[in-house]
Motif scaffolding. Structure first.
Motif, PDB file in Angstrom:
ATOM      1  N   THR A 189      -4.123   3.665  -9.523  1.00  0.00           N
ATOM      2  CA  THR A 189      -2.740   3.206  -9.350  1.00  0.00           C
ATOM      3  C   THR A 189      -2.789   1.853  -8.644  1.00  0.00           C
ATOM      4  O   THR A 189      -3.867   1.358  -8.313  1.00  0.00           O
ATOM      5  N   ASN A 190      -1.606   1.290  -8.380  1.00  0.00           N
ATOM      6  CA  ASN A 190      -1.559   0.059  -7.590  1.00  0.00           C
ATOM      7  C   ASN A 190      -1.403   0.344  -6.103  1.00  0.00           C
ATOM      8  O   ASN A 190      -1.023  -0.530  -5.328  1.00  0.00           O
ATOM      9  N   ASN A 191      -1.690   1.569  -5.716  1.00  0.00           N
ATOM     10  CA  ASN A 191      -1.618   1.922  -4.296  1.00  0.00           C
ATOM     11  C   ASN A 191      -2.890   1.506  -3.578  1.00  0.00           C
ATOM     12  O   ASN A 191      -3.866   1.104  -4.200  1.00  0.00           O
ATOM     13  N   GLY A 192      -2.850   1.628  -2.254  1.00  0.00           N
ATOM     14  CA  GLY A 192      -4.038   1.358  -1.447  1.00  0.00           C
ATOM     15  C   GLY A 192      -5.193   2.235  -1.918  1.00  0.00           C
ATOM     16  O   GLY A 192      -4.987   3.295  -2.514  1.00  0.00           O
ATOM     17  N   ILE A 193      -6.404   1.798  -1.649  1.00  0.00           N
ATOM     18  CA  ILE A 193      -7.578   2.483  -2.188  1.00  0.00           C
ATOM     19  C   ILE A 193      -7.857   3.769  -1.421  1.00  0.00           C
ATOM     20  O   ILE A 193      -7.795   3.796  -0.199  1.00  0.00           O
TER      21      ILE A 193
ATOM     22  N   PRO B  29       4.419  -4.832 -13.653  1.00  0.00           N
ATOM     23  CA  PRO B  29       5.055  -3.603 -13.149  1.00  0.00           C
ATOM     24  C   PRO B  29       4.099  -2.805 -12.257  1.00  0.00           C
ATOM     25  O   PRO B  29       2.913  -2.682 -12.564  1.00  0.00           O
ATOM     26  N   VAL B  30       4.634  -2.289 -11.167  1.00  0.00           N
ATOM     27  CA  VAL B  30       3.799  -1.584 -10.183  1.00  0.00           C
ATOM     28  C   VAL B  30       3.654  -0.115 -10.565  1.00  0.00           C
ATOM     29  O   VAL B  30       4.647   0.580 -10.775  1.00  0.00           O
ATOM     30  N   ILE B  31       2.436   0.329 -10.648  1.00  0.00           N
ATOM     31  CA  ILE B  31       2.175   1.745 -10.902  1.00  0.00           C
ATOM     32  C   ILE B  31       1.999   2.415  -9.549  1.00  0.00           C
ATOM     33  O   ILE B  31       0.986   2.234  -8.876  1.00  0.00           O
ATOM     34  N   SER B  32       3.022   3.176  -9.138  1.00  0.00           N
ATOM     35  CA  SER B  32       2.957   3.692  -7.772  1.00  0.00           C
ATOM     36  C   SER B  32       2.626   5.180  -7.689  1.00  0.00           C
ATOM     37  O   SER B  32       2.642   5.751  -6.613  1.00  0.00           O
ATOM     38  N   SER B  33       2.314   5.794  -8.826  1.00  0.00           N
ATOM     39  CA  SER B  33       1.866   7.189  -8.761  1.00  0.00           C
ATOM     40  C   SER B  33       0.929   7.477  -9.933  1.00  0.00           C
ATOM     41  O   SER B  33       0.994   6.805 -10.965  1.00  0.00           O
TER      42      SER B  33
ATOM     43  N   ILE C 103      -5.984  19.438 -10.568  1.00  0.00           N
ATOM     44  CA  ILE C 103      -5.961  18.509  -9.443  1.00  0.00           C
ATOM     45  C   ILE C 103      -5.722  17.109  -9.985  1.00  0.00           C
ATOM     46  O   ILE C 103      -6.377  16.690 -10.940  1.00  0.00           O
ATOM     47  N   ILE C 104      -4.773  16.414  -9.381  1.00  0.00           N
ATOM     48  CA  ILE C 104      -4.627  14.985  -9.690  1.00  0.00           C
ATOM     49  C   ILE C 104      -4.767  14.228  -8.379  1.00  0.00           C
ATOM     50  O   ILE C 104      -4.062  14.521  -7.408  1.00  0.00           O
ATOM     51  N   SER C 105      -5.699  13.290  -8.334  1.00  0.00           N
ATOM     52  CA  SER C 105      -5.839  12.517  -7.104  1.00  0.00           C
ATOM     53  C   SER C 105      -5.474  11.068  -7.371  1.00  0.00           C
ATOM     54  O   SER C 105      -5.762  10.515  -8.431  1.00  0.00           O
ATOM     55  N   ASP C 106      -4.821  10.490  -6.360  1.00  0.00           N
ATOM     56  CA  ASP C 106      -4.423   9.082  -6.433  1.00  0.00           C
ATOM     57  C   ASP C 106      -5.544   8.272  -5.812  1.00  0.00           C
ATOM     58  O   ASP C 106      -5.693   8.213  -4.603  1.00  0.00           O
TER      59      ASP C 106
END
Lengths: 763, 166
Positions: free
Chosen positions: A343-347, A129-133, A303-306
């Protein structure tokens, strides 16, 4: 001092590397190739999250013209890189964490063959499953992306009692702010040439902001000693933080070493987007309370950063954001909590402003909301709360006396934009409304407390009799070579012909630390302070031995050593006459840090204030920035054309951050993989001129020299634009980039038109 | 374009003899006719002054002049240039533009600069007294990420003024 070619008293100096660049003669490192070199290509997962079961390279290996296909099994040393934490695998072993993850690399005789070979590599995977956030990542049952969990780093800072005090405040403003995943969009995409030398060593020609750090990381991957690797790292076709982390280097180095052949890699823009780092998207919540006079008493921030799939500098960026969420204001009760989440987003990683831009947008937004609620001028609210010259830093740490915020607060009011009305409707086109807004920021330079930040440099008389300055810094385009030349000629009163600047090659320069955090100019200045007297002494001693002149009566100047203290200066000997002897001075020192053990806390700061004028089209919602003037306090201006260029350039990068730039991700995949969908400003999207006023006076007791201005032009523009939009439209924007839909309002216009029609009918 | 090429000749992997004139010099190359001009220039002819950045005709870093007009060489195929006059930054000698860029601080990393110079050269060749607005128009296809266009706008002002005086 206003920076332009007419008013400055400083030299408006043409950059030494300019002519080669403007005529296309300069070979960038990605322009290089050697006869018979191979071409490298990286096979990427294309999947945001999956278990990696098998990488089948057999078909690729069998393709004629392919010389090597490497996977995780072929790494002699550490399968990992990362400046702060080497937790990004060179090649995935068992888990794919983002679509740009590398699973294999190929060296082939042509780029086309390498490409074809990559398409023949089959990976067997089991999708996860993709973690997108970050919110999804923080849920209890979320899959763990790293063994330590999904939280890379947390920060918490507290002084006083915010909860209690907020209840007592006359007014409280509260809002959530969202900032985009901005791309660096350096014009030169990542690449380089990797050359195995006859003696068994490896030469790497690849742009980076920190050659020595690359060398250390590559040695770790190859299982070599650092001395076996030479890094040539400049010139760079733009970086802005985006090339500080390793990118092509592990693959180029491994392929070159394994094949024994030179290997060239140059990413396409799409690959650069998918594999490269971005600015951290942040969600920032702020609750700020003030008394009825506008004195801020309490400030709560979360603050939450991705941070995406891997660490890189996600931790330090969050530290910086935590500190700058308080800014140059004196607030008695403060609480800041931050989380950098995998997350599974770009770095996400390092990017000009280093986390400051995001929180300064929020903090300045709070200032404007407080002013609105109290119905007072937003600039006076800031003045009331600005730090005093001897106040502590944002995290309660001791800092060098600093009056920058007050200086720029005042200086920006000299801008002609300041005198314009805060709102105007266009007479000819009444659907166009103009607005004006302003913001300010104090911005740390250097890496901050608790992070090793050593620097240094070397002066030597070269064999051809030039005063050679050698530093481990890089020319990313910022004009460092110019600034160094100016500082060197000033230190020795010599001409540019007497000097030689050597940077960007670990074989030739000492380690000076990274070309980041607005530190290079400052560190070169400091190094020259340390070295110039000892170096002069050595020159005088040699000149004395050669000519018999007393060294007490000597001074350096154009072409060589001169006698001093006489009306008619006489020449003693030329630098060339002294060449051949060992005349060298070296220095090593640490970037100045606060004596208080506050992790990430800075000691030196620059400050900036910005005033902006916008035009909003109420029918389309489009926003044009028609003016953006800056006042910057960063000490003495060394290189006016470079200083001006950095502020202008940083400002327009921030304009993009505010109005159009967002690397949108859907299900862990970039939806904006090139510049046709990711929109950076063109010449049509920027003001005709930007006025830049450099406040050069430092506070008494600040002997730390000129600060770099690489970042500060980019940190305060967003809130100023958004306040200008608010002045024009009454709409408060909390999410960047601004969406035109939010500003469309035909009702106002219709009302206006019907009013005109009525007037016409009755008139 | 001198002569039409039929679809068969454009097949990937199939090479043909292509004649190009670059900076006044003739080349006969045995290449795929559909090869991008930017690759021919940078890889085959080692004329790396023409830069590659987006590869989709958006940024202008790869701009060259084809019969005097600016084109993105990443969107131009080799066969389309047969018989045409190609000029790259290496073939441009225009001190008016280069001095203005140097003296106004119109470049930093410099990677976009050759493309900018080419676009301006193309405009000045067809328009001897351009307005600042026209000069700006001709640069809308050239992205610069470093300067924020401040220095470049000073260049345009200067070019317009100098030309007006002539």
């Amino acid at each position: 001092m206003l920076l332009n070619s007419h008013t400055t008293t400083h030299p408006w100096k043409v950059r030494p590397d300019g002519l080669e660049k403007v005529t296309g003669q300069l070979k960038y490192l990605t322009d290089m190739k050697t006869e018979g070199c191979l071409y490298g290509k990286i096979k990427r997962s294309g999947l945001p999250h999956a278990r990696l079961i098998e990488v089948d390279t057999s078909k690729a290996e069998a393709l004629p013209g392919v010389h090597a296909v490497l996977t995780s099994k072929d790494i002699p040393g550490l399968n990992g890189f990362g400046i702060a934490d080497p937790n990004q695998p060179v090649f995935c072993e068992d888990l794919i964490r983002f679509e740009g993850d590398a699973v294999a690399a190929i060296a082939a005789e042509s780029p086309e063959t390498a490409e074809e070979a990559a398409s023949l590599i089959r990976i067997k995977t089991e999708p996860l499953p993709v973690i997108s956030s970050p919110e999804e990542a923080l849920q209890k049952n979320a899959p763990r992306l790293h063994k330590e969990g999904n939280t890379l780093h947390t920060t918490s800072y507290k002084r006083g009692e915010t909860e209690h005090v907020l209840k007592e405040c006359s007014i409280v403003v509260e809002d959530s702010y969202d900032t985009p995943r901005q791309m660096h969009v350096f014009m030169e995409t990542e690449g380089g040439l990797f050359v195995p030398e006859k003696d068994g060593s490896l030469t790497v020609f690849a742009p980076t902001q920190h050659g020595y750090k690359d060398r250390m990381q590559l040695a770790r991957i190859l299982g070599w000693s650092e001395a076996q690797i030479r890094i040539v790292s400049s010139p760079i076709g733009g970086s802005f933080g985006g090339k500080d982390e390793l990118n092509v280097q592990p693959y180029g180095a491994l392929l070159a070493v394994m094949t024994g052949r030179a290997v060239k890699i140059h990413y396409s823009r799409e690959e650069s987007v998918r594999a490269g780092i971005k600015r951290h998207p942040m969600k920032i919540h702020m609750k700020t309370g003030a008394d009825k006079n506008g004195r801020i008493l309490a400030h709560e921030v979360s603050i939450i950063s991705d941070t995406g799939a891997y660490a890189t500098l996600g931790g330090p960026v969050l530290n910086f954001a935590t500190e700058h969420a308080i800014g140059g204001y004196d607030i008695p009760h403060v609480e800041v909590n931050g989380k950098a989440v995998y997350t599974n987003n770009g770095i996400s990683g390092e990017f000009r402003g280093f986390g400051g831009n995001q929180v300064i947008f929020a903090l300045e937004g709070q200032m404007d909301r407080i002013a609105e609620k109290l119905n007072v001028d937003p600039w006076s609210i800031r003045r009331k709360n600005l730090r005093q010259v001897h106040d502590y830093g944002p995290l309660g740490q001791r800092i060098v006396p600093n009056d920058g915020p007050r200086q720029v607060w005042k200086a920006i009011q000299q801008s002609p934009l300041w005198k314009k009305p805060s709102r105007e409707r266009d007479r000819e086109e009444p659907w166009i409304v103009k607005g004006r807004g302003a913001a300010l920021a104090m911005h740390g330079s250097g890496l901050g407390y608790g992070i090793p930040d050593p620097s240094g440099g070397r002066l030597q008389l070269s064999e051809s009799g030039k005063i050679e300055a050698a530093f481990g810094f890089e020319e990313c385009g910022q004009g460092l070579i110019s600034s160094m030349e100016i500082m060197l000629t000033e230190a020795f009163k010599c001409s540019t012909e007497d000097t030689k600047i050597t940077i960007g090659d670990t074989a030739l320069v000492p380690s000076s630390g990274s070309t980041t955090a607005s530190r290079a100019t400052n560190m070169v200045w400091k190094a020259l302070q340390n070295m110039k007297q000892p170096f002069k002494e050595k020159l005088y001693r040699a000149a004395s031995a050669l000519t018999g002149e007393s060294k007490e009566n000597m001074q350096t100047g154009r072409g060589g050593i001169w006698k001093k203290g006489q009306k008619e200066e006489t020449f003693v000997c030329s630098y060339k006459d002294l060449a051949g002897g060992e005349i060298v001075s070296e220095t090593e020192f640490h970037f100045p840090v606060t004596p208080d053990a506050v992790t990430g806390g800075h000691y030196l700061y620059g400050s900036t204030a910005v005033v902006v004028e916008v035009e909003v089209n109420r029918l389309t919602g489009s926003v044009r920035v028609t003016g953006a003037d800056h006042a910057v306090s960063a000490g003495k201006v060394i290189n006016p054309i470079g200083y001006l260029g950095q502020i202008e350039g940083g400002s327009i990068m921030a304009l993009g951050f505010t109005l159009s730039e967002d690397a949108i991700m859907k299900n862990g995949s970039y939806e904006t993989p090139n510049m046709d969908t990711y929109l950076v400003p063109t010449i049509r999207d920027v003001p005709d001129t930007q006025r830049v006023d450099a406040v050069e006076e430092l506070a008494e007791g600040d002997n730390y020299g000129p600060r770099g201005v690489g970042e500060i032009g980019s940190v305060a523009l967003a809130p100023a634009i958004i306040q200008a939009v608010h002045a024009a439209t009454g709409v408060r924007i909390s999410s960047l980039p601004l969406q035109a839909e939010e500003l469309v309002d035909e009702r106002e216009l219709l009302a206006l038109m019907s009013e005109e029609t009525r007037e016409e009918q009755t008139g | 374009m001198s002569q039409p090429i039929n679809a068969e000749e454009l097949t990937v992997g199939k090479k043909a003899a292509i004649r190009l004139t670059v900076n006044g010099k003739s080349y006969e190359l045995e290449i795929e006719p559909s090869r991008r001009l930017v690759d021919v220039l940078r890889c085959d002819l080692d004329l790396t002054g023409t830069k590659i950045s987006c590869g989709v005709g958006r940024c202008g870093a790869c701009m060259v002049l084809l019969d005097g007009k600016p084109f993105n060489s990443c969107l131009t195929m080799a066969y389309q240039c047969e018989g045409m006059r190609i000029e790259t930054i290496e073939g441009i000698e225009n001190k008016e533009i280069t001095n203005a860029f140097l003296e106004e601080g119109a470049l930093q990393c410099g990677y976009c600069t050759p493309g900018m110079v080419i676009s301006l050269q193309g405009e000045l060749e067809k328009n001897s007294h351009p307005t600042e607005e026209e000069l700006k128009e001709c640069l809308t296809g050239n992205i610069c990420r470093c300067t924020g266009y401040g220095g470049i706008q000073r260049v345009l002002k200067r070019l317009e003024e100098e030309r007006r005086k002539q």
